[in-house]
Scaffold this motif. Structure first.
Motif, PDB file in Angstrom:
ATOM      1  N   LYS A   1     -16.048   2.786   2.185  1.00 39.62           N
ATOM      2  CA  LYS A   1     -15.398   2.752   0.874  1.00 39.62           C
ATOM      3  C   LYS A   1     -13.913   3.095   1.008  1.00 39.62           C
ATOM      4  N   GLN A   2     -13.605   4.035   1.891  1.00 33.88           N
ATOM      5  CA  GLN A   2     -12.212   4.407   2.093  1.00 33.88           C
ATOM      6  C   GLN A   2     -11.420   3.244   2.672  1.00 33.88           C
ATOM      7  N   ALA A   3     -12.043   2.502   3.583  1.00 35.42           N
ATOM      8  CA  ALA A   3     -11.366   1.330   4.162  1.00 35.42           C
ATOM      9  C   ALA A   3     -11.083   0.288   3.080  1.00 35.42           C
ATOM     10  N   LEU A   4     -12.004   0.106   2.150  1.00 36.12           N
ATOM     11  CA  LEU A   4     -11.791  -0.836   1.046  1.00 36.12           C
ATOM     12  C   LEU A   4     -10.658  -0.359   0.140  1.00 36.12           C
ATOM     13  N   LEU A   5     -10.611   0.939  -0.107  1.00 37.62           N
ATOM     14  CA  LEU A   5      -9.540   1.504  -0.927  1.00 37.62           C
ATOM     15  C   LEU A   5      -8.177   1.279  -0.294  1.00 37.62           C
ATOM     16  N   GLU A   6      -8.088   1.486   1.026  1.00 35.83           N
ATOM     17  CA  GLU A   6      -6.802   1.441   1.707  1.00 35.83           C
ATOM     18  C   GLU A   6      -6.349   0.036   2.063  1.00 35.83           C
ATOM     19  N   ALA A   7      -7.173  -0.978   1.814  1.00 35.37           N
ATOM     20  CA  ALA A   7      -6.771  -2.357   2.103  1.00 35.37           C
ATOM     21  C   ALA A   7      -5.456  -2.672   1.389  1.00 35.37           C
ATOM     22  N   PRO A   8      -4.461  -3.185   2.108  1.00 34.20           N
ATOM     23  CA  PRO A   8      -3.133  -3.372   1.512  1.00 34.20           C
ATOM     24  C   PRO A   8      -3.041  -4.502   0.496  1.00 34.20           C
ATOM     25  N   SER A   9      -3.994  -5.419   0.490  1.00 29.99           N
ATOM     26  CA  SER A   9      -3.947  -6.531  -0.463  1.00 29.99           C
ATOM     27  C   SER A   9      -5.368  -6.920  -0.846  1.00 29.99           C
ATOM     28  N   LEU A  10      -5.478  -7.728  -1.891  1.00 28.43           N
ATOM     29  CA  LEU A  10      -6.793  -8.202  -2.307  1.00 28.43           C
ATOM     30  C   LEU A  10      -7.433  -9.049  -1.217  1.00 28.43           C
ATOM     31  N   GLU A  11      -6.634  -9.824  -0.508  1.00 27.20           N
ATOM     32  CA  GLU A  11      -7.175 -10.653   0.567  1.00 27.20           C
ATOM     33  C   GLU A  11      -7.773  -9.793   1.681  1.00 27.20           C
ATOM     34  N   THR A  12      -7.060  -8.763   2.094  1.00 26.14           N
ATOM     35  CA  THR A  12      -7.601  -7.908   3.153  1.00 26.14           C
ATOM     36  C   THR A  12      -8.800  -7.113   2.659  1.00 26.14           C
ATOM     37  N   ARG A  13      -8.836  -6.762   1.378  1.00 28.39           N
ATOM     38  CA  ARG A  13     -10.022  -6.082   0.842  1.00 28.39           C
ATOM     39  C   ARG A  13     -11.224  -7.020   0.868  1.00 28.39           C
TER      40      ARG A  13
END
Length: 214
Positions: free
Chosen positions: A180-192
């Motif tokens: 979940k933390q990795a999803l939060l820290e994704a820099p853009s919607l594409e990377t999320r």
């Protein structure tokens, strides 16, 4: 629209493992611990009504859990009180922040000095994802929901805007707190979305390097 300059330097934080809030998304919470009831009462007295959601992390040998460096603040936009004094509240995601330091004080809940400057995009319009392929994504999601014995309103998923779809699934899917933390820290919607797909595929493989289930 809220400007970054209008956001406070110090906010109360709610460290809750596995609870993910993202900008422009909504998170329902059940508040019952006395310290967080106090936090809620104090928040209602502030002009911005912001609460920061931050995931705690274990520290070997440490008595108190430390906080991850990045969280997301939500504005208290709805609440109802139960007969026994508990609250059902809704936080609407405003912006992510970086924790600078914890504030030592007399409140029973934790507060942090935070920096918003890395996340100016959060205060803008909804993001888009140029690489998003809805049908392929929903096909993968269908296999994941079947494997996890989850149900959903597929009609709503097919009609949802890209950001709402990706962020809602990031918040609702039963991933580990670190994921979940990795999803939060994704820099853009594409990377999320790419991170979300990777997590779903990993779950479908049963956490192994085998091929994705068909």
């Amino acid at each position: 629209m809220i400007k970054q300059a209008d956001l406070p330097d110090v906010i109360p934080v709610f460290p809750l493992p596995g609870a993910l809030l993202l900008p422009r998304a909504r998170l329902p919470l059940h508040i019952f611990e006395p310290r967080y009831l106090q936090m809620l009462d104090d928040t209602l007295k502030t002009p911005n009504r912001l609460i920061g959601m931050v995931q705690p992390r274990d520290v070997p040998g440490g008595a108190e859990k430390r906080l991850h460096a990045i969280g997301c603040a939500g504005r208290l936009t709805g609440f109802s009180e139960t007969e026994d004094g508990r609250y059902m509240i809704t936080l609407s995601g405003i912006s992510r922040f970086r924790v600078i330091s914890e504030v030592q004080g007399f409140t029973p809940y934790r507060r942090c000095t935070v920096d918003w400057s890395d996340f100016s995009r959060d205060l803008g319009p909804a993001e888009t994802d140029a690489g998003f392929r809805r049908e392929a994504f929903l096909d993968l999601l269908g296999r994941y929901f079947t494997a996890m014995e989850l149900s959903t309103d597929w009609g709503s998923l097919r009609e949802a805007e890209e950001e709402l779809l990706i962020n809602s699934l990031s918040m609702l899917c039963p991933f580990d707190p670190e994921d979940k933390q990795a999803l939060l820290e994704a820099p853009s919607l594409e990377t999320r979305r790419e991170t979300l797909v990777t997590l779903i595929e990993f779950a479908l493989r049963g956490g192994t390097g085998e091929e994705v289930m068909q």
